[in-house]
Scaffold this active site. Structure first.
Site, PDB file in Angstrom:
ATOM      1  N   LYS A 132       0.806  -1.224   0.000  1.00  0.00           N
ATOM      2  CA  LYS A 132       0.000   0.000   0.000  1.00  0.00           C
ATOM      3  C   LYS A 132       0.837   1.272   0.000  1.00  0.00           C
ATOM      4  CE  LYS A 132      -4.381  -1.519   1.994  1.00  0.00           C
ATOM      5  NZ  LYS A 132      -5.402  -1.209   3.021  1.00  0.00           N
TER       6      LYS A 132
ATOM      7  N   ASP B 278      -9.946   3.519   1.942  1.00  0.00           N
ATOM      8  CA  ASP B 278     -10.072   2.843   3.236  1.00  0.00           C
ATOM      9  C   ASP B 278     -10.839   3.694   4.241  1.00  0.00           C
ATOM     10  OD1 ASP B 278      -8.856   0.413   2.669  1.00  0.00           O
ATOM     11  OD2 ASP B 278      -6.850   1.118   3.174  1.00  0.00           O
TER      12      ASP B 278
END
Length: 298
Positions: A91, A128
């Site tokens: 990520k 997210d």
């Protein structure tokens, strides 16, 4: 920032086989990149949505070693892929490899959603935080960030997304504890005065007066030790959530509920964070409902 309604056109078809699927101009391809990635529930979720909306596309797991990430990303842009989700441990690394990074991905220091443009450019975004807040609103509709302090356990990429989304939602104070204190201090330095860092050994004090408590670590996940921290100061009615969703009911959530807390499991965050990516790659905005949840748990 990327516009979720901006159409994504598949790249030119390639004769290469990626994950056993031969790309075709009319069959958009997407996937999830991680190492390991076999445990990911995302392929089940996207398959459910592709079938539900009658889309002739594919979403596949893409196990990629860290040292191969850059080469794989470029090859995917040439092999008919329109985008990908990104999970541990990539990520943060994908930010340096993307051509365009949204403001929120830059703020969070990580990306979980990539869009591959026809010209080969890679756009990186992070959904997210959106997924986290949407999950709370769905399963605790009366929750409001501004009602009191939030306590976040952990200081990794997932925690950064939670911190950013809670601050944006209006939390008056955000308390954070991490085993390695310096990582929590880094979050305070980046996100400002509302952040209060607690020593890991003083975790219990962080819960005093907190109205929202979040486990943003991987502790409690299947195959990992449980998150066992003192909950004596946890007030009844406090909203407690765990980003871990395997198992759905972690030891942490069970112990919090036993003390009168309201609990929300982490599966909804997975579902909601996936919806913007699906829309950008395949067209329709998918519905996050009981059928999607059941498909992931099947």
């Amino acid at each position: 920032m990327l516009d979720p309604t901006d159409p994504v056109v598949p790249a030119a078809p390639s004769s290469a086989e990626v994950a056993g699927i031969v790309p075709h101009a009319d069959i958009p391809l997407a996937g999830v990149i991680g190492w390991p990635v076999a445990h990911s529930r995302s392929p089940r979720l996207h398959r459910h949505w592709l079938d539900r909306y009658g889309i002739n596309g594919h979403y596949v797991p893409l196990p990629v070693r860290p040292e191969h990430l850059a080469a794989v990303l470029r090859s995917l842009t040439q092999a008919g892929f329109v985008g990908a989700n990104v999970t541990i441990p990539h990520k943060e690394a994908v930010l340096a490899l993307a051509d365009v990074v949204t403001d929120r991905a830059a703020l969070m220091g990580a990306a979980n959603t990539l869009i591959f443009r026809p010209d080969g450019r890679i756009h990186a975004d992070n959904t997210d935080g959106y997924g986290f807040i949407s999950n709370l609103k769905q399963y605790a509709p009366d929750w409001a960030a501004e009602r009191g302090p939030a306590a976040v356990i952990g200081a990794g990429g997932a925690a950064r997304a939670v911190v950013a989304s809670l601050l944006e939602a209006g939390v008056p104070e955000l308390r954070i504890a991490n085993r390695t204190r310096i990582r929590a201090e880094q979050i305070k330095a980046e996100f400002g005065a509302k952040i209060v860092v607690y020593d890991w050994a003083h975790f219990g004090n962080m819960l005093d007066g907190a109205r929202t408590v979040i486990n943003a670590t991987s502790l409690g996940m299947d195959g990992r030790p449980p998150l066992r921290l003192p909950l004596d100061a946890l007030a009844a009615g406090t909203l407690v959530t765990d980003l871990v969703y395997t198992p759905l009911r972690t030891t942490f959530l069970a112990e919090a509920e036993a003390r009168g807390a309201r609990i929300v499991d982490g599966l909804g965050m997975l579902l909601h964070q996936a919806a913007p990516g699906f829309e950008r790659w395949f067209g329709p905005r998918p519905e996050v409902d009981a059928a999607a949840r059941a498909a992931v748990l099947a």
